[in-house]
Design an enzyme around this catalytic site. Structure first.
Site, mmCIF file in Angstrom:
data_model
loop_
_atom_site.group_PDB
_atom_site.id
_atom_site.type_symbol
_atom_site.label_atom_id
_atom_site.label_comp_id
_atom_site.label_asym_id
_atom_site.label_seq_id
_atom_site.Cartn_x
_atom_site.Cartn_y
_atom_site.Cartn_z
ATOM 1 N N TYR A 1 0.847 -1.183 0.000
ATOM 2 C CA TYR A 1 0.000 0.000 0.000
ATOM 3 C C TYR A 1 0.889 1.242 0.000
ATOM 4 O O TYR A 1 1.732 1.409 0.881
ATOM 5 C CB TYR A 1 -0.917 -0.025 1.220
ATOM 6 C CG TYR A 1 -1.754 1.225 1.397
ATOM 7 C CD1 TYR A 1 -2.512 1.734 0.344
ATOM 8 C CD2 TYR A 1 -1.790 1.886 2.614
ATOM 9 C CE1 TYR A 1 -3.277 2.876 0.503
ATOM 10 C CE2 TYR A 1 -2.561 3.021 2.786
ATOM 11 C CZ TYR A 1 -3.292 3.515 1.732
ATOM 12 O OH TYR A 1 -4.046 4.648 1.897
ATOM 13 N N ASP B 1 -0.116 -7.885 6.191
ATOM 14 C CA ASP B 1 -1.247 -7.091 5.749
ATOM 15 C C ASP B 1 -2.089 -7.989 4.852
ATOM 16 O O ASP B 1 -1.707 -8.297 3.731
ATOM 17 C CB ASP B 1 -0.762 -5.855 4.991
ATOM 18 C CG ASP B 1 -1.915 -4.966 4.515
ATOM 19 O OD1 ASP B 1 -3.069 -5.430 4.501
ATOM 20 O OD2 ASP B 1 -1.655 -3.800 4.137
ATOM 21 N N LYS C 1 -11.985 -1.398 3.986
ATOM 22 C CA LYS C 1 -12.175 -2.086 2.713
ATOM 23 C C LYS C 1 -13.224 -3.191 2.827
ATOM 24 O O LYS C 1 -14.347 -2.936 3.214
ATOM 25 C CB LYS C 1 -10.839 -2.616 2.216
ATOM 26 C CG LYS C 1 -9.678 -1.650 2.366
ATOM 27 C CD LYS C 1 -9.867 -0.309 1.685
ATOM 28 C CE LYS C 1 -8.609 0.535 1.788
ATOM 29 N NZ LYS C 1 -8.765 1.909 1.281
#
Length: 384
Positions: free
Chosen positions: A105, A178, A203
Site C-alpha cells: 500500500y 497485511d 475495505k
C-alpha cells in the site's frame, strides 16, 4: 448457542449470537458513553474507565474479527488502516531493523520511507515473494519485524506466509501480514505462522464504503502485543463506537460478499485475459500468475476480489479507458459492494512500482456480465 462447533460464517452472521440483555434485541445497542461511574470504593467493577482506551461496542466488533482470524490474543480496532499499521512499527524501539514488502500500500510505504526513519527505525524493502532475497535481507538477532503484504497492492504478488514465518522465527523476528485484500474468508495468516495480521477494515471487512477503520489481530498475548495496546491507548487511535457498529454490520455479510466478489473477479480475470486490448491480467487465481501455486495452497474458497489489467496502448489508453466507464466508479479504495476502477500510477506518483499502463479493479457484487460489458466498451473507447 448450539453445543456443536459452528462455522465462522454462522458466528459472524449473528455477531457471535449476542443478544441485548435489556430489550432482547438481536442487534445490540451502540454504546457511546465516554466516562463511567466509579464504585463506592473508587474501583470500576464494570471494567470500563474511559472512552479513549475501551468501549463495549468496539469490544463486540473485535470479538467477531478475532474469531474470524483465529486470533487467540484477540483483536484491536483503530481509527484507520494506517493507524493500525503504524502502531505496529511504533511498538518497536529506535534502531530496530525492519524488512518490508517492496510492493505494498503506497501510503504505508511512503510513511516507512519518511516518518519511520525519524523514529529511528532501519527499513529495508525487498520482494517478499522471493524467499531467498528475503532471507538474505534479514539480520538474525537484529531484524525485529518482517512486514509482508499479500496479495500485494496493486500487482497482486503472493508471499508464502508459512515460508516467511519460518525465516522470521529463526531470526528472532516478528511477522506481521497485511491481509487486507485476502480477508479472513480466504486467508488466515495467524494459522500459517504469522504473529500479527493487519486489515484496512475500511475495505472489504466493512464492505459498504462508509467507514474508515483499521484492525490488528494477534496470535499470542506477549510483550509486543501489549506494546501495541499501549500505543493505541496512549495515542487515542481507537475506532469510534458508531464506526465499530457499522463495521460489525459489514462483518455479518462478509462471507456472502467475498464469495460473490471473488467469483466475479475470477470470471473477469479469465475473460479479460483473452481480450485483444488487454496486454496482461494480474490475478493470483490465474494459472499463469507467478504466485498461483502458493495462493492455491494458502487461500481458501477463491483468490480475492482484486485484479489489475495492463492495457495495450500504454498509459494514455489506460487513462482514457478509465474515463469511459459507466458502471464502474472512478474512485480510490476497494472492497465495497460497488466496483471501482483506478489508474494507480497517477495516484501513487514518483517512485511507484506500478506500471503506467495498469488499471486496478475492485470487484463489487454487481452482475458480472454488466461489469464485463462496461470494461469492454471502456477499453474500446480508450483506443478510439
Amino acid at each position: 448457542m448450539p453445543q456443536r462447533p459452528l462455522h465462522p460464517r454462522s458466528l459472524a452472521a449473528q455477531a457471535m449470537g449476542k443478544i441485548d440483555p435489556q430489550t432482547k434485541g438481536v442487534v445490540t445497542p451502540i454504546h457511546i458513553a465516554t466516562t463511567y461511574i466509579r464504585d463506592e470504593d473508587n474501583a470500576y467493577s464494570s471494567g470500563f474507565i474511559y472512552g479513549r482506551p475501551d468501549n463495549e461496542t468496539i469490544r463486540e466488533a473485535e470479538s467477531v474479527l478475532a474469531m474470524l482470524e483465529e486470533a487467540k490474543a484477540g483483536a484491536l480496532l483503530f481509527s484507520s488502516g494506517m493507524a493500525a499499521a503504524t502502531a505496529v512499527f511504533q511498538a518497536l524501539s529506535p534502531g530496530d531493523h525492519v524488512v518490508a514488502s517492496k510492493v505494498m500500500y503506497w501510503a504505508l510505504r511512503a510513511w516507512l520511507q519518511t516518518e519511520a526513519t525519524r523514529w529511528g527505525l532501519v527499513i529495508d524493502f525487498v520482494e517478499t515473494d522471493d524467499l531467498a532475497a528475503l532471507k538474505a535481507a534479514v539480520k538474525p538477532g537484529v531484524t525485529k519485524l518482517i512486514w509482508a503484504e499479500t496479495p500485494s497492492n496493486p500487482l497482486w504478488t503472493i508471499t508464502d506466509i508459512a515460508g516467511v514465518a519460518e525465516i522470521a522465527r529463526k531470526a528472532g523476528a516478528k511477522l506481521a501480514v497485511d491481509s487486507t485484500c485476502a480477508s479472513p474468508v480466504h486467508t488466515r495468516p495467524l494459522t500459517l505462522g504469522a504473529d500479527i495480521v493487519m486489515h484496512a477494515a475500511t475495505k472489504v471487512l466493512n464492505g459498504h464504503s462508509d467507514v474508515v477503520a483499521g484492525a490488528l489481530c494477534a496470535r499470542q498475548d506477549d510483550e509486543f502485543w501489549n506494546r501495541i495496546k499501549t500505543v493505541r491507548k496512549g495515542q487515542g487511535g481507537i475506532l469510534g463506537p458508531f464506526e465499530a457498529f457499522l463495521l460489525m454490520r459489514g462483518l455479518r455479510t462478509l462471507h456472502l460478499r467475498q464469495e460473490r466478489q471473488s467469483a466475479s473477479a475470477m470470471a473477469l480475470a479469465q475473460r479479460l485475459s483473452a481480450h485483444p486490448l488487454v496486454a496482461r491480467v494480474l490475478y493470483p487465481g490465474l494459472p499463469q500468475h507467478p504466485g498461483h501455486d502458493i495462493a492455491a495452497r494458502q487461500m481458501e474458497g477463491g483468490f480475492g476480489f482484486m485484479l489489475s489489467v495492463q492495457v495495450t496502448g500504454g498509459e494514455a489508453a489506460a487513462i482514457k479507458a478509465a474515463a469511459h466507464v459507466e458502471l464502474y466508479k472512478r474512485a480510490t479504495s476497494l472492497g465495497g459492494v460497488e466496483s471501482l476502477i483506478e489508474h494507480r500510477a497517477s495516484i501513487e506518483g514518483a517512485g511507484s512500482p506500478c506500471p503506467t499502463d495498469l488499471l486496478r479493479l475492485s470487484t463489487g457484487i454487481e452482475d458480472v456480465e454488466d461489469l464485463y460489458a462496461d470494461l469492454d466498451q471502456a477499453l474500446k473507447a480508450g483506443h478510439s
